[in-house]
Design a protein around this motif. Structure first.
Motif, PDB file in Angstrom:
ATOM      1  N   GLY A  37       0.793  -1.225   0.000  1.00  0.00           N
ATOM      2  CA  GLY A  37       0.000   0.000   0.000  1.00  0.00           C
ATOM      3  C   GLY A  37       0.822   1.272   0.000  1.00  0.00           C
ATOM      4  O   GLY A  37       0.271   2.369   0.017  1.00  0.00           O
ATOM      5  N   LEU A  38       2.122   1.170  -0.044  1.00  0.00           N
ATOM      6  CA  LEU A  38       2.977   2.355   0.004  1.00  0.00           C
ATOM      7  C   LEU A  38       3.098   3.005  -1.368  1.00  0.00           C
ATOM      8  O   LEU A  38       2.995   2.343  -2.387  1.00  0.00           O
ATOM      9  CB  LEU A  38       4.363   1.990   0.534  1.00  0.00           C
ATOM     10  N   GLU A  39       3.380   4.308  -1.360  1.00  0.00           N
ATOM     11  CA  GLU A  39       3.475   5.068  -2.611  1.00  0.00           C
ATOM     12  C   GLU A  39       4.908   5.205  -3.117  1.00  0.00           C
ATOM     13  O   GLU A  39       5.146   5.940  -4.057  1.00  0.00           O
ATOM     14  CB  GLU A  39       2.866   6.455  -2.403  1.00  0.00           C
ATOM     15  N   PHE A  40       5.851   4.529  -2.502  1.00  0.00           N
ATOM     16  CA  PHE A  40       7.227   4.609  -2.961  1.00  0.00           C
ATOM     17  C   PHE A  40       7.737   3.192  -3.215  1.00  0.00           C
ATOM     18  O   PHE A  40       7.158   2.219  -2.743  1.00  0.00           O
ATOM     19  CB  PHE A  40       8.120   5.355  -1.965  1.00  0.00           C
ATOM     20  N   PRO A  41       8.826   3.064  -3.974  1.00  0.00           N
ATOM     21  CA  PRO A  41       9.339   1.729  -4.304  1.00  0.00           C
ATOM     22  C   PRO A  41       9.696   0.930  -3.050  1.00  0.00           C
ATOM     23  O   PRO A  41      10.281   1.461  -2.109  1.00  0.00           O
ATOM     24  CB  PRO A  41      10.590   2.011  -5.130  1.00  0.00           C
ATOM     25  N   THR A  42       9.332  -0.331  -3.056  1.00  0.00           N
ATOM     26  CA  THR A  42       9.609  -1.199  -1.910  1.00  0.00           C
ATOM     27  C   THR A  42      10.732  -2.186  -2.224  1.00  0.00           C
ATOM     28  O   THR A  42      10.854  -3.215  -1.589  1.00  0.00           O
ATOM     29  CB  THR A  42       8.347  -1.957  -1.492  1.00  0.00           C
ATOM     30  N   LEU A  43      11.532  -1.848  -3.195  1.00  0.00           N
ATOM     31  CA  LEU A  43      12.651  -2.685  -3.596  1.00  0.00           C
ATOM     32  C   LEU A  43      13.914  -2.218  -2.874  1.00  0.00           C
ATOM     33  O   LEU A  43      14.250  -1.035  -2.891  1.00  0.00           O
ATOM     34  CB  LEU A  43      12.854  -2.595  -5.114  1.00  0.00           C
TER      35      LEU A  43
END
Length: 180
Positions: A37-43
């Motif tokens: 659900g986050l708006e930034f890359p989760t990599l």
């Protein structure tokens, strides 16, 4: 003291095994749901040195990625021995501070993402020892712990802390008046 990992292949294998174990756990599932659900890359790009290994972790998709399509939201670089001892809970606050002061650990990314990594670290750390035990990696479990609590002094100058503008901070003074 000899290096903990024999070569890059072993370092990559151990990182991949324990991170995969975490991603399949209840904590990993909960983290994946939150990260989705986050708006930034989760990599995350995890770089290990001495021996060198690179692992990409997609927390939202709960998987390791060989060749990422997107740019990582954060990157962490740490020397292999320090990572092993950190994950085995063999370093105290002084030794952890020393890692940063001596440049053996480096984090890149926005503050919000880096703050989130601290939460992930506390959840992922117990999976390292468990992964080694499950896979019979006794040589790594028996690797001698580093000396802790020793008095030390660095010849390097202290990093600037005060009066240094960080990339995420708003301009100040005349620069603020000139910015739109």
């Amino acid at each position: 003291m000899s290096p903990v990992f024999l070569d890059s292949a072993e370092a990559t294998e151990e990182l991949s095994a324990f991170i995969s174990r975490f991603l399949e756990s209840e904590e990993g599932i909960a983290l994946g749901e939150a990260a989705a659900g986050l708006e930034f890359p989760t990599l995350l790009e995890l770089r290990v040195t001495g021996p060198d290994a690179v692992v990409f972790v997609d927390f939202a998709q709960r998987r390791l990625v060989d060749r990422p399509d997107a740019r990582p939201g954060a990157a962490a670089t740490i020397d292999a021995d320090s990572l092993h001892h950190l994950l085995m809970d063999q370093l105290g606050p002084i030794e952890i501070s020393r890692l940063a002061e001596e440049g053996r650990v480096h984090l890149e990314g926005p503050p919000l993402v880096l703050g989130g990594l601290l939460v992930v670290c506390s959840q992922i750390q117990p999976h390292y020892r468990a992964s080694l035990e499950e896979r019979g990696r006794q040589r790594l479990l028996d690797a001698p712990a580093p000396v802790t609590g020793a008095i030390w002094k660095s010849d390097l100058p202290s990093p600037p802390m005060f009066g240094v503008r960080r990339p995420w901070q708003r301009p100040k003074g005349e620069a603020a008046a000139a910015s739109p």
